[in-house]
Scaffold this active site. Structure first.
Site: not given
Length: 767
Positions: A131, A209, A542
């Site tokens: 990520d 994220h 996600s």
């Protein structure tokens, strides 16, 4: 005498390029037949750097999940490499995109009961997160009361900007970053493509994220967690004691490049991870064949070594065939809602109330009515979308502005309204998004509405002489029904590469998920957002993917001998297809019942996955036979598997892959009765002496399903049983729904377990 020529050839070749007209350099991934290495070279790197590419232009070498290297090449060098007898394939280095606290309980997890207690909360299982990095100071990554780092761990804590060895601990046991592919593709800004005004050249997360997905999968207990008062409670990951290994492959506002992702797969498998979580997919809506897809290639190398790989299904729903990450060795995860929501109401001047959602936490409107305007009524698309510099302050100052969803980020539209002097925003879905809503931490008072509600408000604005409105924010409510609902954005089937394999495999919580956040940016991620928060609420597949990664860690901890296919099977065959009303799950986009094209096996139910009764096992040989069945030749298969394959003279049927679901494709050109048989093998992982009986769900007119034998008997000596499913369709009476399919299931039950497999029947002719 040939050897000196061989050694010097690439340098003569490179020198010759100096006068070439085309000096454009791009990065490529080169798959090399490792068995072709001349013995004169002690390492593959020396071979690659002597014969194939200038050493300074080699980005990564791969030797675990893949054999070869990535390099920055001119077109002339590319031409030469593609014709080299030792080169099996050359892949362009493509850019990928990220598929952007009650959820553990909603999965059936409870403290001191079931899977959490029996797996010791995933202790000593290592999850690799691919990520944007991690913000290590968050409470979610504390190593308090964790035991020593597992002795099998071979990874490192790579240092860099604002990231030192002290940022790793017994929770974050390793961290690496991969930027070489990114640097070649994006040469501008900062040092070699890294824009250091917004990024850290280290595993530290500048985007948020990666911190969010890592804490979703394995965050520790964080008490009094919330995002500016929304979703208050205890934040915790699915596997709170699992260890985290961070692989930063994505960079803020720049995406993630295949060469870096493949290098992360190579490193993670060498380091000793047990699970890989990758919330990344193609950004072009097109699924490449597996031999041209580095995520499929890297994940095969991982799965073949016993590493479970969880991947996101993509956010291009509700369109059909929008699911991504299709390889049958990947576990592909779609998104559903949980029973928590953040309601906001738009009150119109005529007294009508329209319901939507919002995470706005600033100064309230307190019921005051403001003029409301729809700037897109003139027909200008940019204006209706509230694009940058599209609004005239004369039209919107002091007013609530209606903005259509699409093209630019939802939160950015609010900033455009604010800059033009607007007081608030109503974000209206179009037909594509339907009624699917996600909460956003807007910078101004704002509320998202579904397509029908949005049309109602627009109709009011166009018909009222002096239209006014206000927005009331209701905070957090729990116990919402129905839930789960398949998220409108979640990638849908059928599988665009091989429709014989149903994708997605499963859905998990992916709407309005609270998890840890970076301190580098505000909750919207916008440059103008100066707020800082320990937690943030995000939506996307996600967010669903790390739920399954954490679940896999718990299952691996409880069942160390289970393979990735067994873990996936346990999740799929025990997944729920009903909501908290005990009715069929619905589709957020349409309000109609959802189908296996939307949810695969169903919604993840960890309480049952711990003890599934039977599983469907798959070996490396099974995957090779599958690749033979879809027409891949030995050399093509070798690109994926690293070793030459031998395909049988008679091509096997792809639908006979021992998958926990069945998709029957009948030719649309054929008329009358048609039938297909599907061979499956069930492995008993429950009590040794067990008897399972089959039950089939009626599939409607024109389709019949039979299973033989109808009883499976297991004992101490008999662990596996084979059976045949026969599906018969009559095209004269077959009635397909608007997805072009009809759906059903069959289940094995011993009265303690129900092992359910979805069935899809459709008609299509090969292209």
């Amino acid at each position: 005498m040939a050897l000196p020529l061989l050694l010097f050839m690439p340098f003569i070749f490179s020198f010759g390029l100096a006068v070439s007209a085309d000096q454009t350099v791009k990065s490529y991934i080169v798959r090399v037949d490792s068995n072709s290495k001349p013995s004169i070279y002690p390492t593959h790197y020396l071979w690659y750097s002597s014969e194939f590419a200038d050493p300074v232009r080699i980005l990564h070498t791969y030797d675990t999940v893949f054999h070869g290297f990535s390099a920055a090449l001119t077109q002339a060098q590319l031409y030469y490499l593609r014709r080299h007898p030792s080169v099996l394939a050359v892949l362009e280095d493509r850019r990928r995109q990220l598929h952007t606290t009650r959820s553990p309980q909603f999965l059936g997890l409870r403290i001191q009961r079931g899977l959490w207690s029996e797996s010791d909360y995933g202790s000593d299982v290592i999850i690799g997160i691919f990520d944007t990095g991690i913000w290590p100071e968050r409470r979610s990554f504390s190593d308090k009361n964790l035991g020593p780092v597992p002795s099998r761990w071979k990874g490192v804590c790579e240092t860099g900007e604002k990231f030192t060895p002290a940022n790793c601990n017994r929770k974050i046991i390793g961290a690496r970053f991969f930027a070489k592919g990114h640097e070649v593709a994006i040469p501008g800004g900062g040092l070699g493509g890294i824009n250091e005004t917004v990024e850290f050249r280290s595993p530290r997360d500048a985007d948020g994220h990666g911190t969010h997905t890592a804490s979703t999968a394995a965050g520790r207990y964080a008490f009094k967690a919330s995002m500016d008062g929304y979703a208050p409670g205890i934040a915790k990951g699915v596997a709170p004691k699992a260890r985290l290994a961070v692989y930063k492959v994505c960079w803020k506002d720049s995406g993630c490049f295949d060469s870096d992702i493949l290098a992360a797969f190579d490193a993670a498998v060498n380091d000793g991870v047990d699970v890989i979580s990758i919330s990344i997919g193609g950004g072009d809506g097109i699924s490449s064949p597996y031999y041209l897809d580095p995520i499929a290639i890297g994940s095969y190398g991982a799965v073949s070594r016993g590493v479970f790989v969880s991947s996101s299904a993509g956010n291009d729903g509700p369109s059909g065939m929008s699911v991504t990450n299709l390889a049958p060795w990947l576990t592909t995860v779609g998104a559903g809602t949980i029973d928590r929501n953040f309601p906001a109401d738009v009150i119109l001047g005529d007294g009508r109330k329209v319901s939507g959602v919002s995470l706005y936490s600033g100064q309230q409107l307190n019921g005051k009515m403001y003029p409301i305007v729809c700037p897109g009524k003139t027909g200008a698309l940019a204006t209706s979308l509230c694009m940058e510099n599209s609004l005239d302050s004369v039209d919107v100052k002091g007013k609530i502005v209606i903005c259509d969803r699409g093209s630019n980020p939802r939160v950015a539209k609010g900033l455009v309204v604010k800059k033009a002097g607007g007081i608030g925003m109503i974000l209206a879905n179009g037909a594509t998004n339907g009624e699917g809503l996600v909460g956003d931490a807007h910078l101004i008072p704002a509320c998202a509405l579904g397509a029908n509600e949005g049309d109602l408000v627009k109709s009011y604005v166009s018909s009222a002489k002096f239209p006014t409105a206000t927005i009331n924010f209701q905070g957090t409510i729990v116990g919402v029904k129905p839930a789960p609902v398949v998220a409108s954005f979640s990638g849908r089937g059928p599988n665009g590469l091989n429709p014989e394999i149903l994708k997605p495999d499963i859905i998990a919580p992916g709407v309005n998920i609270l998890a840890a956040w970076t301190d580098a940016v505000g909750p919207t991620g916008l440059d103008a957002d100066n707020r800082r928060t320990e937690f943030n609420i995000l939506s996307g597949t996600s967010m669903a993917c790390p739920h399954v990664s954490g679940a896999a860690a718990l299952l691996k901890s409880a069942h160390p001998d289970w393979s990735p296919a067994m873990i996936r099977s346990a999740m799929m065959t025990t997944a729920s297809v009903t909501d908290n009303r005990l009715q069929a799950m619905t589709d957020e986009a349409t309000g109609k019942p959802s189908t296996p094209y939307d949810f695969g096996g169903g919604n993840l139910n960890l309480g049952l996955a711990m003890d599934p009764g039977l599983v469907y096992e798959l070996t490396n040989e099974d995957y090779v036979n599958f690749m033979c069945s879809i027409g891949y030749g030995p050399k093509t298969i070798q690109v994926i598997t690293r070793s030459p394959a031998s395909c049988a003279m008679k091509r096997p049927a792809p639908e006979n892959l021992n998958y926990p679901s069945i998709a029957a494709l009948f030719p649309s050109s054929k008329y009358g009765l048609m039938s297909k048989t599907f061979i499956r093998t069930a492995t008993n992982v429950g009590p040794a002496n067990s008897v399972y009986r089959v039950r089939t769900e009626p599939m409607g007119k024109g389709v019949s399903v039979t299973v033989k034998p109808s009883t499976l008997v297991f004992s101490d000596r008999v662990k596996k049983q084979r059976f045949v499913v026969t599906i018969t369709a009559d095209s004269r009476s077959l009635s397909l729904d608007d997805t072009g399919a009809v759906f059903g299931s069959f289940s094995w039950s011993d009265e303690s377990h129900v092992v359910r497999s979805p069935i899809v029947v459709t008609q299509s002719d090969p292209l």
